[in-house]
Design an enzyme around this catalytic site. Structure first.
Site, mmCIF file in Angstrom:
data_model
loop_
_atom_site.group_PDB
_atom_site.id
_atom_site.type_symbol
_atom_site.label_atom_id
_atom_site.label_comp_id
_atom_site.label_asym_id
_atom_site.label_seq_id
_atom_site.Cartn_x
_atom_site.Cartn_y
_atom_site.Cartn_z
ATOM 1 N N CYS A 32 0.971 -1.171 0.128
ATOM 2 C CA CYS A 32 0.151 -0.024 -0.277
ATOM 3 C C CYS A 32 0.785 1.144 0.602
ATOM 4 O O CYS A 32 0.371 2.240 -0.738
ATOM 5 C CB CYS A 32 -0.805 -0.478 1.353
ATOM 6 N N THR A 33 1.446 1.142 0.837
ATOM 7 C CA THR A 33 2.542 2.265 0.627
ATOM 8 C C THR A 33 3.520 3.096 -0.835
ATOM 9 O O THR A 33 3.613 3.875 -0.901
ATOM 10 C CB THR A 33 3.838 2.196 1.532
#
Length: 211
Positions: free
Chosen positions: A45-46
């Site tokens: 997700c980062t």
């Protein structure tokens, strides 16, 4: 019941990393991308949020507003945004919803019990200016999204919303498109003056009309 393409996107009010929003007011007359993440401080997700931030100009030139969501709280989001900016070399300027109550996640069917009872899967919704859902894609937690594909789909959706065409497999902006079957062959020259090729009576190709 789960949402389907063509359904109205549920409106909501939410606390985000940029303050309180009303979803419909946030979108205004723009297109929208709403996408969820299993949790803050997760590696895939980062990279996804960093990629989204790096494509800010691409979304803006398509009149698309982006908004992300996870079931963690807004204070957690703010700390995570600092990490995203640092590790991905970007500045996250779009809001991230804190959906601790999971009301929005449930309204958009973002929680799949077979995957997790609490964490959202990687769901992505493209929403038109009419507030209807135009596309739904869900990814497993292990697979990051292809944002070039998301931009490609937006290009196709925006083109086909205003012209009587569809886009063929692997189409990219600027390539030939398919004339809709509802257009009679004898009517094509007047509607598509750039010309067309009839491969089969049901498969007629023409240059992209807005290029």
């Amino acid at each position: 019941m789960s949402l389907r393409i063509g359904d109205d996107a549920p409106n909501f009010k939410a606390n985000t990393s940029l303050g309180e929003i009303d979803f419909y007011e946030y979108l205004g007359d723009s297109w929208g991308v709403l996408f969820s993440h299993p949790a803050d401080y997760t590696p895939v997700c980062t990279t996804e949020l960093g990629k989204t931030a790096s494509l800010k100009d691409e979304f803006e030139k398509r009149s698309v507003k982006v908004i992300a969501l996870s079931t963690d709280n807004v204070e957690s989001h703010k700390g995570w945004i600092n990490d995203i900016n640092e590790t991905q070399g970007v500045e996250v300027t779009f809001p991230i919803i804190g959906d601790e109550s999971r009301e929005i996640s449930l309204a958009y069917d973002m929680i799949h019990p077979n995957a997790s009872l609490v964490a959202t899967v990687r769901s992505l919704f493209i929403i038109g200016p009419d507030k209807k859902i135009k596309l739904i894609i869900s990814y497993p937690a292990s697979t990051g999204r292809n944002f070039q594909e998301i931009l490609r789909v937006i290009d196709s959706l925006q083109l086909t919303a205003y012209h009587s065409v569809a886009t063929p497999a692997d189409w990219k902006d600027g390539e030939q498109v398919v004339v809709l079957p509802s257009i009679k062959t004898e009517d094509i020259p007047a509607k598509f003056p750039k010309g067309f090729v009839e491969v089969k009576p049901y498969l007629r190709l023409t240059p992209q009309p807005n290029k």
